[in-house]
Write a protein that holds these residues in place. Structure first.
Motif, PDB file in Angstrom:
ATOM      1  N   LYS A 115       0.446   7.766  11.278  1.00 38.58           N
ATOM      2  CA  LYS A 115       1.690   8.268  11.165  1.00 38.58           C
ATOM      3  C   LYS A 115       2.088   9.217   9.411  1.00 38.58           C
ATOM      4  CE  LYS A 115       6.361   7.583  12.037  1.00 38.58           C
ATOM      5  NZ  LYS A 115       7.137   5.757  12.161  1.00 38.58           N
ATOM      6  N   ASP A 116       1.473   8.023   8.346  1.00 37.40           N
ATOM      7  CA  ASP A 116       2.325   9.097   7.556  1.00 37.40           C
ATOM      8  C   ASP A 116       1.676   9.235   6.775  1.00 37.40           C
ATOM      9  OD1 ASP A 116       2.663   6.717   6.876  1.00 37.40           O
ATOM     10  OD2 ASP A 116       4.638   6.450   6.184  1.00 37.40           O
ATOM     11  N   THR A 117      -0.143   8.988   6.024  1.00 33.88           N
ATOM     12  CA  THR A 117      -0.805   8.920   5.763  1.00 33.88           C
ATOM     13  C   THR A 117      -1.647  10.053   5.500  1.00 33.88           C
ATOM     14  OG1 THR A 117      -1.404   6.661   5.953  1.00 33.88           O
ATOM     15  CG2 THR A 117      -3.422   8.233   4.356  1.00 33.88           C
ATOM     16  N   TRP A 118      -2.169  10.869   4.551  1.00 36.17           N
ATOM     17  CA  TRP A 118      -2.826  11.841   4.179  1.00 36.17           C
ATOM     18  C   TRP A 118      -4.228  11.632   3.541  1.00 36.17           C
ATOM     19  CZ3 TRP A 118      -2.761  17.088   6.033  1.00 36.17           C
ATOM     20  CH2 TRP A 118      -0.911  16.697   6.956  1.00 36.17           C
ATOM     21  N   VAL A 119      -5.449  12.413   3.701  1.00 36.36           N
ATOM     22  CA  VAL A 119      -6.389  12.474   2.745  1.00 36.36           C
ATOM     23  C   VAL A 119      -6.767  13.628   2.098  1.00 36.36           C
ATOM     24  CG1 VAL A 119      -9.056  11.623   3.273  1.00 36.36           C
ATOM     25  CG2 VAL A 119      -7.059  10.088   3.989  1.00 36.36           C
TER      26      VAL A 119
ATOM     27  N   MET B  36       0.621  -1.162  -0.296  1.00 36.05           N
ATOM     28  CA  MET B  36      -0.006   0.224  -0.241  1.00 36.05           C
ATOM     29  C   MET B  36       0.749   1.392   0.071  1.00 36.05           C
ATOM     30  SD  MET B  36      -3.144   1.254   2.845  1.00 36.05           S
ATOM     31  CE  MET B  36      -3.935  -0.488   2.348  1.00 36.05           C
ATOM     32  N   MET B  37       0.854   2.127  -0.975  1.00 34.48           N
ATOM     33  CA  MET B  37       1.337   3.874  -0.762  1.00 34.48           C
ATOM     34  C   MET B  37       0.798   4.554   0.100  1.00 34.48           C
ATOM     35  SD  MET B  37       2.601   4.617  -4.524  1.00 34.48           S
ATOM     36  CE  MET B  37       1.659   6.096  -4.751  1.00 34.48           C
ATOM     37  N   HIS B  38       2.071   5.181   0.500  1.00 34.53           N
ATOM     38  CA  HIS B  38       1.047   6.504   1.470  1.00 34.53           C
ATOM     39  C   HIS B  38       1.528   7.522   0.978  1.00 34.53           C
ATOM     40  CE1 HIS B  38       0.034   4.136   4.762  1.00 34.53           C
ATOM     41  NE2 HIS B  38       1.456   3.156   4.896  1.00 34.53           N
ATOM     42  N   GLN B  39       1.002   8.821   1.652  1.00 38.52           N
ATOM     43  CA  GLN B  39       0.959  10.343   0.367  1.00 38.52           C
ATOM     44  C   GLN B  39       2.271  10.224   1.243  1.00 38.52           C
ATOM     45  OE1 GLN B  39      -1.970  11.738  -0.332  1.00 38.52           O
ATOM     46  NE2 GLN B  39      -2.222  10.743  -2.367  1.00 38.52           N
ATOM     47  N   THR B  40       3.218  10.692   0.630  1.00 36.39           N
ATOM     48  CA  THR B  40       4.268  11.887   1.916  1.00 36.39           C
ATOM     49  C   THR B  40       3.521  12.899   1.901  1.00 36.39           C
ATOM     50  OG1 THR B  40       5.817  12.376  -0.289  1.00 36.39           O
ATOM     51  CG2 THR B  40       5.344  10.318   1.347  1.00 36.39           C
ATOM     52  N   LYS B  41       4.505  13.804   2.660  1.00 38.79           N
ATOM     53  CA  LYS B  41       4.394  15.698   2.485  1.00 38.79           C
ATOM     54  C   LYS B  41       4.932  15.958   1.759  1.00 38.79           C
ATOM     55  CE  LYS B  41       5.082  15.525   8.099  1.00 38.79           C
ATOM     56  NZ  LYS B  41       5.922  16.457   8.864  1.00 38.79           N
ATOM     57  N   PHE B  42       5.823  16.117   0.811  1.00 38.17           N
ATOM     58  CA  PHE B  42       6.484  15.895  -0.400  1.00 38.17           C
ATOM     59  C   PHE B  42       5.260  16.128  -1.958  1.00 38.17           C
ATOM     60  CE2 PHE B  42       9.004  17.498  -3.852  1.00 38.17           C
ATOM     61  CZ  PHE B  42       8.485  16.949  -5.246  1.00 38.17           C
ATOM     62  N   SER B  43       3.940  14.879  -1.414  1.00 39.04           N
ATOM     63  CA  SER B  43       3.439  14.641  -2.749  1.00 39.04           C
ATOM     64  C   SER B  43       2.095  15.711  -2.087  1.00 39.04           C
ATOM     65  CB  SER B  43       2.405  13.118  -2.510  1.00 39.04           C
ATOM     66  OG  SER B  43       2.109  12.657  -1.514  1.00 39.04           O
TER      67      SER B  43
ATOM     68  N   ALA C  79      -8.097  13.182  -2.412  1.00 36.01           N
ATOM     69  CA  ALA C  79      -6.336  11.615  -2.900  1.00 36.01           C
ATOM     70  C   ALA C  79      -5.597  11.208  -1.593  1.00 36.01           C
ATOM     71  CB  ALA C  79      -5.857  12.931  -3.167  1.00 36.01           C
ATOM     72  N   ASP C  80      -6.055   9.878  -1.193  1.00 37.94           N
ATOM     73  CA  ASP C  80      -5.107   9.629  -0.066  1.00 37.94           C
ATOM     74  C   ASP C  80      -4.739   8.116  -0.373  1.00 37.94           C
ATOM     75  OD1 ASP C  80      -6.899   7.057  -1.112  1.00 37.94           O
ATOM     76  OD2 ASP C  80      -9.045   7.714   0.240  1.00 37.94           O
ATOM     77  N   GLU C  81      -4.725   7.524   0.054  1.00 33.90           N
ATOM     78  CA  GLU C  81      -3.617   6.012  -0.118  1.00 33.90           C
ATOM     79  C   GLU C  81      -3.926   5.578  -1.320  1.00 33.90           C
ATOM     80  OE1 GLU C  81      -6.847   4.206   2.536  1.00 33.90           O
ATOM     81  OE2 GLU C  81      -5.636   6.266   2.487  1.00 33.90           O
ATOM     82  N   THR C  82      -5.337   5.672  -1.607  1.00 37.76           N
ATOM     83  CA  THR C  82      -5.290   4.965  -3.078  1.00 37.76           C
ATOM     84  C   THR C  82      -5.116   5.439  -4.520  1.00 37.76           C
ATOM     85  OG1 THR C  82      -8.080   5.512  -2.791  1.00 37.76           O
ATOM     86  CG2 THR C  82      -7.044   3.780  -1.981  1.00 37.76           C
ATOM     87  N   GLY C  83      -5.007   6.989  -3.610  1.00 36.51           N
ATOM     88  CA  GLY C  83      -4.645   7.473  -5.275  1.00 36.51           C
ATOM     89  C   GLY C  83      -5.179   8.742  -5.409  1.00 36.51           C
ATOM     90  N   TYR C  84      -5.491   9.744  -6.183  1.00 35.51           N
ATOM     91  CA  TYR C  84      -6.411  10.930  -6.935  1.00 35.51           C
ATOM     92  C   TYR C  84      -7.002  10.196  -7.437  1.00 35.51           C
ATOM     93  CZ  TYR C  84      -6.844  15.003  -8.993  1.00 35.51           C
ATOM     94  OH  TYR C  84      -7.903  16.471  -9.509  1.00 35.51           O
ATOM     95  N   HIS C  85      -8.989  10.205  -7.952  1.00 29.69           N
ATOM     96  CA  HIS C  85     -10.037  10.000  -8.032  1.00 29.69           C
ATOM     97  C   HIS C  85     -10.661  11.906  -7.782  1.00 29.69           C
ATOM     98  CE1 HIS C  85      -8.887   6.649  -6.071  1.00 29.69           C
ATOM     99  NE2 HIS C  85      -8.680   6.838  -4.488  1.00 29.69           N
TER     100      HIS C  85
END
Length: 101
Positions: free
Chosen positions: A63-67, A1-8, A88-94
Motif C-alpha cells: 500500500k505505501d512502501t516504495w523500493v 517499521m518505517m515506511h517511505q512516503t511519496k514525499f520521501s 532505498a526501502d523500508e530499511t533505509g538508504y543503502h
C-alpha cells in the motif's frame, strides 16, 4: 517499521537531480533526459556531456512502501570515475561507492 512516503521518494528524486547539477559545476549539454512517472512506479535517466549520469527507478510495493534503486556517476577533477549505486526501502538508504581510476 518505517515506511517511505511519496514525499520521501520525491525528495530522493529531486536530491539526485540536484546532486548531478551541482557536480556539473559548469555549463553542460543534456545528452539524454528521459522520465516516466506512474502512480505505482517511476523511472528517470539523465546524462550530460560532462560525464555526469544519473538513473533511478522506483516501485510501490504494497500500500505505501516504495523500493527505489538507482545510480549516479561523475568524474573527479583528477579524472577518476566515481559511481554510486543505491537502494532505498523500508530499511533505509543503502549506498555503495566505487571509484575507478
Amino acid at each position: 517499521m518505517m515506511h517511505q512516503t511519496k514525499f520521501s521518494i520525491i525528495f530522493q528524486i529531486v536530491f539526485a537531480c540536484l546532486f548531478a547539477i551541482v557536480l556539473a559545476n559548469e555549463e553542460a549539454n543534456v545528452l539524454k533526459n528521459e522520465w516516466e512517472v506512474n502512480p505505482e512506479n517511476f523511472y528517470y535517466t539523465l546524462e550530460l556531456d560532462n560525464h555526469i549520469r544519473a538513473e533511478q527507478k522506483g516501485n510501490l510495493e504494497g500500500k505505501d512502501t516504495w523500493v527505489v534503486t538507482g545510480e549516479y556517476e561523475h568524474l573527479t577533477p583528477e579524472g577518476k570515475t566515481v559511481k554510486v549505486t543505491y537502494k532505498a526501502d523500508e530499511t533505509g538508504y543503502h549506498p555503495h561507492v566505487d571509484t575507478v581510476l
